[in-house]
Design an enzyme around this catalytic site. Sequence first.
Site, PDB file in Angstrom:
ATOM      1  N   LYS A   1       0.839  -1.207   0.000  1.00  0.00           N
ATOM      2  CA  LYS A   1       0.000   0.000   0.000  1.00  0.00           C
ATOM      3  C   LYS A   1       0.870   1.251   0.000  1.00  0.00           C
ATOM      4  O   LYS A   1       0.595   2.215  -0.709  1.00  0.00           O
ATOM      5  CB  LYS A   1      -0.932  -0.020   1.218  1.00  0.00           C
ATOM      6  CG  LYS A   1      -2.042  -1.065   1.101  1.00  0.00           C
ATOM      7  CD  LYS A   1      -2.795  -1.273   2.411  1.00  0.00           C
ATOM      8  CE  LYS A   1      -3.822  -2.396   2.266  1.00  0.00           C
ATOM      9  NZ  LYS A   1      -4.497  -2.729   3.534  1.00  0.00           N
TER      10      LYS A   1
ATOM     11  N   GLN B   1      -4.138  -0.922   9.716  1.00  0.00           N
ATOM     12  CA  GLN B   1      -4.040  -2.270   9.163  1.00  0.00           C
ATOM     13  C   GLN B   1      -4.605  -3.296  10.151  1.00  0.00           C
ATOM     14  O   GLN B   1      -4.203  -3.329  11.314  1.00  0.00           O
ATOM     15  CB  GLN B   1      -2.569  -2.590   8.815  1.00  0.00           C
ATOM     16  CG  GLN B   1      -2.365  -3.927   8.144  1.00  0.00           C
ATOM     17  CD  GLN B   1      -3.070  -4.028   6.781  1.00  0.00           C
ATOM     18  OE1 GLN B   1      -2.990  -3.128   5.948  1.00  0.00           O
ATOM     19  NE2 GLN B   1      -3.785  -5.125   6.559  1.00  0.00           N
TER      20      GLN B   1
ATOM     21  N   ASP C   1     -10.351   3.428   4.481  1.00  0.00           N
ATOM     22  CA  ASP C   1     -10.874   2.094   4.177  1.00  0.00           C
ATOM     23  C   ASP C   1     -12.372   2.110   3.869  1.00  0.00           C
ATOM     24  O   ASP C   1     -12.912   1.117   3.377  1.00  0.00           O
ATOM     25  CB  ASP C   1     -10.614   1.149   5.360  1.00  0.00           C
ATOM     26  CG  ASP C   1      -9.287   0.419   5.210  1.00  0.00           C
ATOM     27  OD1 ASP C   1      -8.940   0.062   4.069  1.00  0.00           O
ATOM     28  OD2 ASP C   1      -8.610   0.217   6.228  1.00  0.00           O
TER      29      ASP C   1
END
Length: 292
Positions: free
Chosen positions: A53, A97, A120
Site C-alpha cells: 500500500k 491495518q 478504508d
Amino acid sequence: MSHILDGKKVAQKLKDRLKIDIENIKSKFDCVPGLAVVQVGNVAASSVYVKAKTKAAKEVGINVYDHHLEATTNQDELINLINQLNNSEDVDGILVQLPLPKTINEEVVLNSILPEKDADGFHPLNIGKLSISPNNDENLMIPCTPYGCLLLLKELDIKLVGKNAVVIGRSNIVGKPMAQLLLKESCTVTTVHSKTVDIKSICKKADILIAAIGKPEFVNKDWVKEGAIIIDVGINRVKINEDKSKLVGDVLFSDVEQKVSAISPVPGGVGPMTIACLLRNTTISCKNRLIN
Ligand code: NAP
C-alpha cells in the site's frame, strides 16, 4: 475460453488517473493528499500489505506517514495517535491495518477515525451514506475491496442492470457493501452465507457470482452457471509441501475457467484493485477537504 479479469491492469489504469488528479491538485492548491498508515505489531501478512500500500501510494504522488507501533501498544495509545492524525492538516486518509492485537477493540478504533479521513471506508457514517445515496457516487468513501470488484465488473462490455448477482459472504468489509454496490447498479442481489440452505442451487442461478468466503477453492464448476461472471475475492494461503505454499482464491479456478465467461484470478485479480481503491479514497478525501 473465458476472459481473465486482469486486476493489475485495471488497477494501473485507476492509479494513472489518480496520478493526474494529484498533479492537478498540486498545481492548483500547492499540496498533495496524505495517507497515514498505522500498523500495530508484526503480523507477517500485515507487513506485506502495508509495504504494498505504501509503495503504491508513493507511486501516485500521495505522501505517506508511516506509524509502525509495538505489539504491546494499548487501545488508549492507539486512539491517541488516531486523534492526532484526525487533527493533522497533512493527513487526508488514515488506514489502520487489521488485524489488531486481541487486546484492542477493532470496532472502537475504526470508529475513532473521522469519517472524512476513513481511507478504508469502514466507518458507520460512510457505510450509511453508501446505502442511502442513489448512485455509486464519485465523492463517497467506499470500502476498497468491494468497490474494486465493481470496477472490475465495469471493465466488461456488459450491462449490469437487471443481472442476477449472488454474493457469497456477509462480512462488513466485503459481502455487505458488495451487495449494496450491486443493488445500486440495479442488479437483483442475493447474499448467501454459512447458514443458507441449498447455497449451490442459488449460486447456479447467478449471472454474476462474487465469492468472499475465506475457504480455499470452495466454489467449483457445479456451483456456477454456464457463461457466468465470477469475481474471486478470497485470499487463502495453502501448503503445497513442507517448505512451500501458494495463494489460492475461494473458487477452484481450473475447474470453472472453461465454463464461465469471465473470472478474476488469485493472485492478480481483486488484490491490486483493493490497493488502488484505497488511493482513490485518500484522493477523494483530499479533494473534498480542498473544495468544501
Ligand atoms: P469473513 O469476515 O470471515 O466472512 C466470511 C463470510 O463467508 C461470512 O459471511 C461467512 O458466513 C461466509 N461463509 C463462511 N463459510 C461459509 C460456507 N461454508 N458457506 C457459505 N458461506 C460461508 O471474511 P472476509 O473478511 O469477508 O473475507 C473473505 C475472503 O476475502 C478471505 O479469503 C479474505 O482473505 C479475502 N479478502 C480479500 C481482500 C482482497 O483485497 N482481495 C480483501 C478482504 C478480504 P457467516 O456470516 O454466516 O459466518
